[in-house]
Design a protein around this motif. Sequence first.
Motif, PDB file in Angstrom:
ATOM      1  N   PRO A 185       0.854  -1.194   0.000  1.00  0.00           N
ATOM      2  CA  PRO A 185       0.000   0.000   0.000  1.00  0.00           C
ATOM      3  C   PRO A 185       0.890   1.243   0.000  1.00  0.00           C
ATOM      4  O   PRO A 185       1.881   1.302   0.720  1.00  0.00           O
ATOM      5  CB  PRO A 185      -0.771  -0.134   1.315  1.00  0.00           C
ATOM      6  N   ALA A 186       0.530   2.240  -0.798  1.00  0.00           N
ATOM      7  CA  ALA A 186       1.412   3.405  -0.912  1.00  0.00           C
ATOM      8  C   ALA A 186       0.586   4.686  -1.010  1.00  0.00           C
ATOM      9  O   ALA A 186      -0.209   4.848  -1.946  1.00  0.00           O
ATOM     10  CB  ALA A 186       2.309   3.264  -2.142  1.00  0.00           C
ATOM     11  N   VAL A 242       1.855  -2.642  -6.367  1.00  0.00           N
ATOM     12  CA  VAL A 242       1.839  -1.397  -5.596  1.00  0.00           C
ATOM     13  C   VAL A 242       0.448  -0.790  -5.746  1.00  0.00           C
ATOM     14  O   VAL A 242       0.012  -0.483  -6.860  1.00  0.00           O
ATOM     15  CB  VAL A 242       2.915  -0.412  -6.092  1.00  0.00           C
ATOM     16  N   VAL A 243      -0.262  -0.656  -4.636  1.00  0.00           N
ATOM     17  CA  VAL A 243      -1.608  -0.091  -4.665  1.00  0.00           C
ATOM     18  C   VAL A 243      -1.528   1.366  -4.254  1.00  0.00           C
ATOM     19  O   VAL A 243      -1.261   1.679  -3.085  1.00  0.00           O
ATOM     20  CB  VAL A 243      -2.559  -0.860  -3.724  1.00  0.00           C
ATOM     21  N   GLY A 248      14.077  -6.161 -13.789  1.00  0.00           N
ATOM     22  CA  GLY A 248      13.390  -7.420 -14.033  1.00  0.00           C
ATOM     23  C   GLY A 248      12.292  -7.740 -13.044  1.00  0.00           C
ATOM     24  O   GLY A 248      11.619  -8.767 -13.179  1.00  0.00           O
ATOM     25  N   LEU A 249      12.084  -6.892 -12.051  1.00  0.00           N
ATOM     26  CA  LEU A 249      11.023  -7.117 -11.082  1.00  0.00           C
ATOM     27  C   LEU A 249       9.669  -6.820 -11.727  1.00  0.00           C
ATOM     28  O   LEU A 249       9.482  -5.777 -12.341  1.00  0.00           O
ATOM     29  CB  LEU A 249      11.232  -6.205  -9.869  1.00  0.00           C
ATOM     30  N   ALA A 250       8.736  -7.766 -11.621  1.00  0.00           N
ATOM     31  CA  ALA A 250       7.419  -7.598 -12.231  1.00  0.00           C
ATOM     32  C   ALA A 250       6.533  -6.760 -11.327  1.00  0.00           C
ATOM     33  O   ALA A 250       5.890  -7.277 -10.409  1.00  0.00           O
ATOM     34  CB  ALA A 250       6.782  -8.965 -12.483  1.00  0.00           C
ATOM     35  N   VAL A 251       6.508  -5.453 -11.558  1.00  0.00           N
ATOM     36  CA  VAL A 251       5.737  -4.525 -10.729  1.00  0.00           C
ATOM     37  C   VAL A 251       4.484  -4.079 -11.470  1.00  0.00           C
ATOM     38  O   VAL A 251       4.554  -3.608 -12.601  1.00  0.00           O
ATOM     39  CB  VAL A 251       6.574  -3.288 -10.333  1.00  0.00           C
ATOM     40  N   THR A 252       3.369  -4.239 -10.822  1.00  0.00           N
ATOM     41  CA  THR A 252       2.098  -3.748 -11.345  1.00  0.00           C
ATOM     42  C   THR A 252       1.599  -2.633 -10.433  1.00  0.00           C
ATOM     43  O   THR A 252       1.638  -2.764  -9.204  1.00  0.00           O
ATOM     44  CB  THR A 252       1.034  -4.868 -11.380  1.00  0.00           C
ATOM     45  N   VAL A 253       1.173  -1.535 -11.022  1.00  0.00           N
ATOM     46  CA  VAL A 253       0.649  -0.414 -10.253  1.00  0.00           C
ATOM     47  C   VAL A 253      -0.856  -0.331 -10.483  1.00  0.00           C
ATOM     48  O   VAL A 253      -1.310  -0.311 -11.629  1.00  0.00           O
ATOM     49  CB  VAL A 253       1.307   0.915 -10.651  1.00  0.00           C
ATOM     50  N   CYS A 254      -1.608  -0.330  -9.397  1.00  0.00           N
ATOM     51  CA  CYS A 254      -3.056  -0.139  -9.524  1.00  0.00           C
ATOM     52  C   CYS A 254      -3.496   0.920  -8.528  1.00  0.00           C
ATOM     53  O   CYS A 254      -2.846   1.143  -7.507  1.00  0.00           O
ATOM     54  CB  CYS A 254      -3.805  -1.447  -9.310  1.00  0.00           C
ATOM     55  N   SER A 255      -4.573   1.584  -8.853  1.00  0.00           N
ATOM     56  CA  SER A 255      -5.088   2.647  -7.992  1.00  0.00           C
ATOM     57  C   SER A 255      -6.260   2.125  -7.186  1.00  0.00           C
ATOM     58  O   SER A 255      -7.157   1.464  -7.729  1.00  0.00           O
ATOM     59  CB  SER A 255      -5.535   3.848  -8.833  1.00  0.00           C
ATOM     60  N   ALA A 256      -6.256   2.413  -5.908  1.00  0.00           N
ATOM     61  CA  ALA A 256      -7.377   2.009  -5.060  1.00  0.00           C
ATOM     62  C   ALA A 256      -8.615   2.804  -5.459  1.00  0.00           C
ATOM     63  O   ALA A 256      -8.529   4.011  -5.709  1.00  0.00           O
ATOM     64  CB  ALA A 256      -7.042   2.250  -3.599  1.00  0.00           C
TER      65      ALA A 256
END
Length: 329
Positions: free
Chosen positions: A6-7, A33-34, A52-60
């Motif tokens: 959570p960010a 990362v939310v 190479g880190l699979a990071v997905t960003v989504c918005s709450a």
Amino acid sequence: MSVLIPARNEESTLPHLLSGLARQSLMPLEVIVVDDHSTDRTTAIAAQPWSGLAVTVCSAPHLPQGWCGKTWALHNGVLASRGELLVFLDADTEPTPDFLHCLVAAHQKLGGLVTVQPYHRTEKPYEQLSLLFNLVGLMAVPLGANCGVAFGPAMVSRRTDYDRSGGHEAVAGKVVEDWYLAHAYERAELPVSAFLGDGQIAYRMYPGGLRDMVVGFNKNFATAAGEVRWSWMLAVVLWLSGLFWAAWCLPASLLGWPLVGDHSILSNVLVYGAYVIQLLVISRPIGRFTWINLLFPIPVLFFLGVFLQAIFKLESGEVLWKGRLFSTR
């Protein structure tokens, strides 16, 4: 394994966590990362490539009534995740390369909810004032396997156990959600374990300044004090009483202030020195606290001041945290 973060306005802390995750010996399936309605560059930083880190960003989604920002963000992060193993990390944590491997190994052995309290990495002088808050917070609870206590900054659980406990939906409106999440797991007859993260994971609790630190500790006092077992709280109060007494006696004997007991400077120096040594020893695995142990009357005064503020916050029934007003009742 899905890592859920959570960010909310974490542009200064998130790079330390994501770069640490990119160096893990056990790489996660995904990192989500939310974004909790940040107003800074949190989303842009999370969307950068991280070796190479699979990071997905989504918005709450819009925060509904009855939810806190962190619980809502993590609830939505779980819904978006695919892993059977769920790892929850606060955005200000800084894991070593073997952290996820050790965390997963501990969970395979213990099951349920396994949590870790990060080592408090201090940089600026004002951060040293948090000495007693770190000590008291850990003295007031049991630690180890199946202790019934959870630390929110770093947690791991199987998805099936998370669903069985009710997850963050069960603690939707709790500002200090880790305490209540532990209770939810226990009600589901699942073990809850808590350990110190010295040498494995660290964080800077309040890098935003002294005011942020005061507000943060006010929040913790006002919302979690009632959850501590009375027998543990009594032991902590007795220890604090001795510490407060020692903090007063040496300057009182030197300056001629009112003092009940031995007025001898030598005996009070010895008592003061004994507490300094004790603080140096017991604070070592908890955080980077150095010179402040020698001047422990200063964090004693700070602790008392914040504690009195927290009482008023508890009476008012509300606490302001990260721009949002939450109930402490």
